[in-house]
Design an enzyme around this catalytic site. Structure first.
Site, PDB file in Angstrom:
ATOM      1  NE  ARG A   1      -4.263  -1.412   0.012  1.00  0.00           N
ATOM      2  CZ  ARG A   1      -4.340  -2.477  -0.788  1.00  0.00           C
ATOM      3  NH1 ARG A   1      -3.348  -2.763  -1.615  1.00  0.00           N
ATOM      4  NH2 ARG A   1      -5.413  -3.240  -0.785  1.00  0.00           N
TER       5      ARG A   1
ATOM      6  CD  GLU B   1      -3.009   3.107  -5.153  1.00  0.00           C
ATOM      7  OE1 GLU B   1      -1.812   2.796  -5.074  1.00  0.00           O
ATOM      8  OE2 GLU B   1      -3.930   2.277  -5.291  1.00  0.00           O
TER       9      GLU B   1
ATOM     10  CG  HIS C   1      -3.072  -1.059  -6.868  1.00  0.00           C
ATOM     11  ND1 HIS C   1      -3.361  -0.345  -5.727  1.00  0.00           N
ATOM     12  CD2 HIS C   1      -3.163  -2.368  -6.496  1.00  0.00           C
ATOM     13  CE1 HIS C   1      -3.624  -1.175  -4.733  1.00  0.00           C
ATOM     14  NE2 HIS C   1      -3.517  -2.411  -5.184  1.00  0.00           N
TER      15      HIS C   1
END
Ligand code: NAD
Length: 333
Positions: A234, A263, A295
């Site tokens: 993360r 993000e 991601h």
């Protein structure tokens, strides 16, 4: 059951519709992520499904509860985007996908590491424009190097096993040690020792108040010079400004990230024709020794298949009043 599926990409729609044949839920797809401005789209849906960058905070959960929602199913392992305390207060249950392919993320982390160390991203660009020069592309043998793993859950252990197979010395930190990690030839050490000894550091712990900015100016002051840092977990685990400072003075020899703290406003969208106002990410992509992906570590056929099947099965179990094996509750509940 009527399900509002937020952050639904083309592949979600196609694969969910296919997997839903066995469940028969009434799925409504929303391209938008769930947040204060879109929560009205969930009105009247007993179940909503979300993804990693939806903002399922206290306000959104209050609105969901008022609109009749009783289940939030996130199509992810991480659930840091959901306020579990608020969900519990409103009687909304939360399920996640505990167990999909940990290999998808672990293998991607290894891929990032290999590309970063051997400058594959730069070689790819060079050769396409006829530049076959090797200057600037030198890496190092991973064999014999010390690889640190922060978080030795399913993904961290899979990553550790692969790195042990490369002949690396693998050390890890986890408040809940797992015997399989050591069985693969790795050993545990305190976090400070892992960060201080590692020549490669890969983050695999969840984002919690305790792990936020676990990589910060202070911890980066103590790493081995030239450390390669990989983060597929993360974005909030890394203080981005501190990482930029460490890249500038060489304490970080390279940074490969699939996740980024800010993000939510960037990832999963094509912004190639827009002005990006986030100066931190623009600075990051200007470094030759930074590799950034949007991601995608989870994005394999196997993982997506399991994520979607598990999400639908949880919704079916909820509808039938069965046990929710993938339920997440607030700490202490
Ligand atoms: P997991 O629950 O199996 O493992 C997490 C591990 O982290 C556990 O062993 C836990 O004890 C440990 N941990 C908790 N607090 C810690 C701390 N303070 N320091 C060190 N370790 C700590 O989860 P997993 O399936 O291995 O997934 C790990 C993380 O990977 C998820 O939380 C998610 O954030 C991330 N993830 C990213 C992607 C992606 O596409 N980039 C996909 C899936 C998961």
């Amino acid at each position: 059951m009527r399900v509002a599926v937020f952050s639904a990409k083309r592949y979600d729609r196609a694969l969910l519709a296919e997997a839903n044949a066995a469940h028969g839920h009434d799925l409504t797809f929303q391209e938008a992520r769930l947040e204060a401005g879109t929560v009205s789209l969930a009105q009247g849906y007993p179940a909503v499904s979300v993804f990693v960058n939806d903002e399922v905070d206290a306000g959104v959960l209050a609105a969901l509860a008022a609109g009749g929602t009783r289940l939030v199913a996130t199509r992810s392992t991480g659930f840091n985007q959901i306020d579990l305390e608020a969900a519990a207060r409103h009687g909304i249950r939360v399920v996640r996908v505990t167990d999909y392919s940990p290999h998808s993320v672990a293998e991607f982390a290894v891929g990032l590491l290999l590309a970063l160390n051997r400058h594959l991203h730069r070689a790819y660009e060079r050769t396409r424009s006829g530049n076959f020069e090797l200057d600037g592309l030198m890496g190092f043998d991973l064999h014999g190097r010390t690889v640190g793993v922060v978080g030795t859950g399913k993904i961290g252990r899979a990553f550790g096993r692969i790195m042990a197979g490369f002949g690396c010395r693998v050390i890890g930190h986890d408040p809940c040690p797992h015997p399989d990690f050591e069985a693969a030839g790795a050993r545990y050490a305190p976090l400070e020792a892992v960060m201080g000894e590692a020549e490669v550091l890969s983050l695999h712990c969840p984002l919690t108040p305790a792990t936020r900015h676990v990589v910060n100016a202070e911890s980066l002051a103590r790493v081995r010079r030239g450390l390669l840092l990989v983060n597929t977990s993360r974005g909030g685990l890394v203080d981005t400004q501190a990482a930029i400072d460490a890249l500038k003075d060489g304490r970080l020899g390279g940074l490969a990230i699939d996740v980024y703290e800010q993000e939510a406003d960037l990832f999963f969208r094509d912004l190639s024709s827009e002005i990006i106002s986030d100066d931190l990410i623009q600075r990051l992509v200007s470094f030759p020794n930074v590799l950034l992906t949007g991601h995608q570590a989870f994005f394999t056929r196997e993982a997506i298949g399991t994520i979607l099947a598990t999400t639908l099965a949880s919704i079916t179990a909820f509808e039938r009043g069965e046990d929710l094996v993938n339920e997440v509750r607030p700490p202490g509940a």
